[in-house]
Design a protein around this motif. Sequence first.
Motif, mmCIF file in Angstrom:
data_model
loop_
_atom_site.group_PDB
_atom_site.id
_atom_site.type_symbol
_atom_site.label_atom_id
_atom_site.label_comp_id
_atom_site.label_asym_id
_atom_site.label_seq_id
_atom_site.Cartn_x
_atom_site.Cartn_y
_atom_site.Cartn_z
ATOM 1 N N ARG A 176 10.279 -7.273 3.831
ATOM 2 C CA ARG A 176 10.030 -7.048 5.250
ATOM 3 C C ARG A 176 9.520 -5.230 4.981
ATOM 4 O O ARG A 176 9.878 -4.524 4.311
ATOM 5 C CB ARG A 176 11.396 -6.754 5.875
ATOM 6 C CG ARG A 176 12.024 -8.261 6.231
ATOM 7 C CD ARG A 176 13.263 -8.023 6.947
ATOM 8 N NE ARG A 176 14.381 -7.813 6.160
ATOM 9 C CZ ARG A 176 15.589 -7.497 6.501
ATOM 10 N NH1 ARG A 176 16.039 -7.571 7.763
ATOM 11 N NH2 ARG A 176 16.589 -7.392 5.809
ATOM 12 N N ILE A 177 8.505 -4.956 6.051
ATOM 13 C CA ILE A 177 7.842 -3.786 6.084
ATOM 14 C C ILE A 177 7.673 -3.438 7.315
ATOM 15 O O ILE A 177 7.286 -4.104 8.390
ATOM 16 C CB ILE A 177 6.459 -4.059 5.510
ATOM 17 C CG1 ILE A 177 6.381 -4.516 3.801
ATOM 18 C CG2 ILE A 177 5.650 -2.539 5.830
ATOM 19 C CD1 ILE A 177 4.917 -4.795 3.568
ATOM 20 N N THR A 178 8.455 -2.286 7.716
ATOM 21 C CA THR A 178 8.262 -1.661 9.161
ATOM 22 C C THR A 178 7.755 -0.519 9.172
ATOM 23 O O THR A 178 8.069 0.454 8.375
ATOM 24 C CB THR A 178 9.796 -1.565 9.524
ATOM 25 O OG1 THR A 178 10.555 -2.674 9.193
ATOM 26 C CG2 THR A 178 9.902 -1.156 10.854
ATOM 27 N N ILE A 179 6.669 -0.316 9.884
ATOM 28 C CA ILE A 179 6.114 0.988 10.296
ATOM 29 C C ILE A 179 6.401 1.558 11.397
ATOM 30 O O ILE A 179 6.098 0.960 12.485
ATOM 31 C CB ILE A 179 4.465 0.619 10.092
ATOM 32 C CG1 ILE A 179 4.025 -0.122 8.858
ATOM 33 C CG2 ILE A 179 3.659 1.998 10.203
ATOM 34 C CD1 ILE A 179 2.625 -0.549 8.752
ATOM 35 N N GLU A 180 6.966 2.841 11.437
ATOM 36 C CA GLU A 180 7.368 3.449 12.498
ATOM 37 C C GLU A 180 6.561 4.919 12.570
ATOM 38 O O GLU A 180 6.153 5.223 11.442
ATOM 39 C CB GLU A 180 8.632 3.473 12.710
ATOM 40 C CG GLU A 180 9.505 2.195 12.450
ATOM 41 C CD GLU A 180 11.214 2.529 12.127
ATOM 42 O OE1 GLU A 180 11.595 3.373 12.243
ATOM 43 O OE2 GLU A 180 11.748 1.206 12.577
ATOM 44 N N ASN A 181 6.959 5.442 13.588
ATOM 45 C CA ASN A 181 6.534 6.905 13.744
ATOM 46 C C ASN A 181 7.115 7.799 12.426
ATOM 47 O O ASN A 181 8.332 7.857 12.650
ATOM 48 C CB ASN A 181 6.911 7.661 14.902
ATOM 49 C CG ASN A 181 5.956 7.196 16.176
ATOM 50 O OD1 ASN A 181 4.774 7.040 15.887
ATOM 51 N ND2 ASN A 181 6.505 6.994 17.326
ATOM 52 N N ASP A 182 6.224 8.324 11.825
ATOM 53 C CA ASP A 182 6.535 9.329 10.619
ATOM 54 C C ASP A 182 7.250 8.600 9.471
ATOM 55 O O ASP A 182 7.798 9.293 8.559
ATOM 56 C CB ASP A 182 7.536 10.625 11.090
ATOM 57 C CG ASP A 182 7.279 11.602 10.089
ATOM 58 O OD1 ASP A 182 6.337 11.623 9.492
ATOM 59 O OD2 ASP A 182 8.650 12.164 10.124
ATOM 60 N N ARG A 183 7.619 7.077 9.654
ATOM 61 C CA ARG A 183 8.286 6.848 8.297
ATOM 62 C C ARG A 183 7.888 5.168 7.971
ATOM 63 O O ARG A 183 7.526 4.526 8.990
ATOM 64 C CB ARG A 183 9.725 6.915 8.239
ATOM 65 C CG ARG A 183 10.320 6.017 9.581
ATOM 66 C CD ARG A 183 12.011 6.052 9.436
ATOM 67 N NE ARG A 183 12.510 5.080 10.345
ATOM 68 C CZ ARG A 183 13.803 4.893 10.340
ATOM 69 N NH1 ARG A 183 14.571 5.478 9.342
ATOM 70 N NH2 ARG A 183 14.374 3.779 11.154
ATOM 71 N N LEU A 184 7.957 4.895 6.850
ATOM 72 C CA LEU A 184 7.690 3.528 6.341
ATOM 73 C C LEU A 184 8.910 2.808 5.824
ATOM 74 O O LEU A 184 9.338 3.591 4.772
ATOM 75 C CB LEU A 184 6.406 3.555 5.414
ATOM 76 C CG LEU A 184 5.997 2.169 4.434
ATOM 77 C CD1 LEU A 184 5.572 1.208 5.614
ATOM 78 C CD2 LEU A 184 5.044 2.430 3.580
ATOM 79 N N VAL A 185 9.567 1.990 6.175
ATOM 80 C CA VAL A 185 10.540 1.203 5.821
ATOM 81 C C VAL A 185 10.160 -0.208 5.029
ATOM 82 O O VAL A 185 9.730 -0.888 5.625
ATOM 83 C CB VAL A 185 11.847 0.892 6.702
ATOM 84 C CG1 VAL A 185 13.031 0.622 6.286
ATOM 85 C CG2 VAL A 185 12.219 2.115 7.650
ATOM 86 N N LEU A 186 10.650 -0.137 3.695
ATOM 87 C CA LEU A 186 10.406 -1.197 2.766
ATOM 88 C C LEU A 186 11.567 -1.748 2.420
ATOM 89 O O LEU A 186 12.431 -1.250 1.837
ATOM 90 C CB LEU A 186 9.690 -0.716 1.948
ATOM 91 C CG LEU A 186 8.443 -0.043 1.884
ATOM 92 C CD1 LEU A 186 7.543 0.528 0.622
ATOM 93 C CD2 LEU A 186 7.236 -0.933 2.365
#
Length: 232
Positions: A207-217
Amino acid sequence: MAEPKKPKSGGGCLSKLLFLILLVPCIGLGAAVFFAVQPQDLTGLGGYGPAAARPGTEREMKAVLKNAIDRGYPVTLSETEINQWLARTLVAKQRGFLEGKVTLDRVWVRLEDGRAEVVMARNFLGAPFTVSMYLQAARMEGPKGTNTEIQLHGGAYHQDFPKPLRGGRFGKLVVPQGFLLLVMPAYEKLAAAFPEEIELAFREMARITIENDRLVLDPREPMGQQGMPKVF
């Protein structure tokens, strides 16, 4: 006896109409060129400026990603952390007939909700200019299971008009996806500089989540993931 006045020819109105028809696209093209040569503002990016360059806790990216995969826990990378890592590791050089005239100063990443923008900041004969590419991450179901695909666009220009898709920016000008062909070789060379990091961050993560100011892997597969393709 005065001669009767002849009616005015409609040729004058037609020529004015044709002139206006030609003038509008010329103005549009001129405005597009003007915004394309204006570099986009980078001051709001994480890691920009002297304050962000101060030494701090710096993680080795490849080790961080590999530990997350081996131990099965998510990892969060901030925009500042990514940009500082790029500054430390990337050796930027311009090759080809523009060598000596164009320099690649920095590569930046801007993280927004649902997409990332990879910006190349260049200098041409002393004048700064930028090009960028939008990226989205999609988790797709295939015959051999799920896999992550990196889509080279930033979504549609408007929700009611799905095409053309926004591909990136030349300077301050947002361009359609097809224009990426002009800068694709430069981005392919950039990707070739980080084969292991790209493999770990995108192909090994569930799962890859792109949000404001951060990338969650996150390497953990979603519970009960079935059915249609999902975008994370």
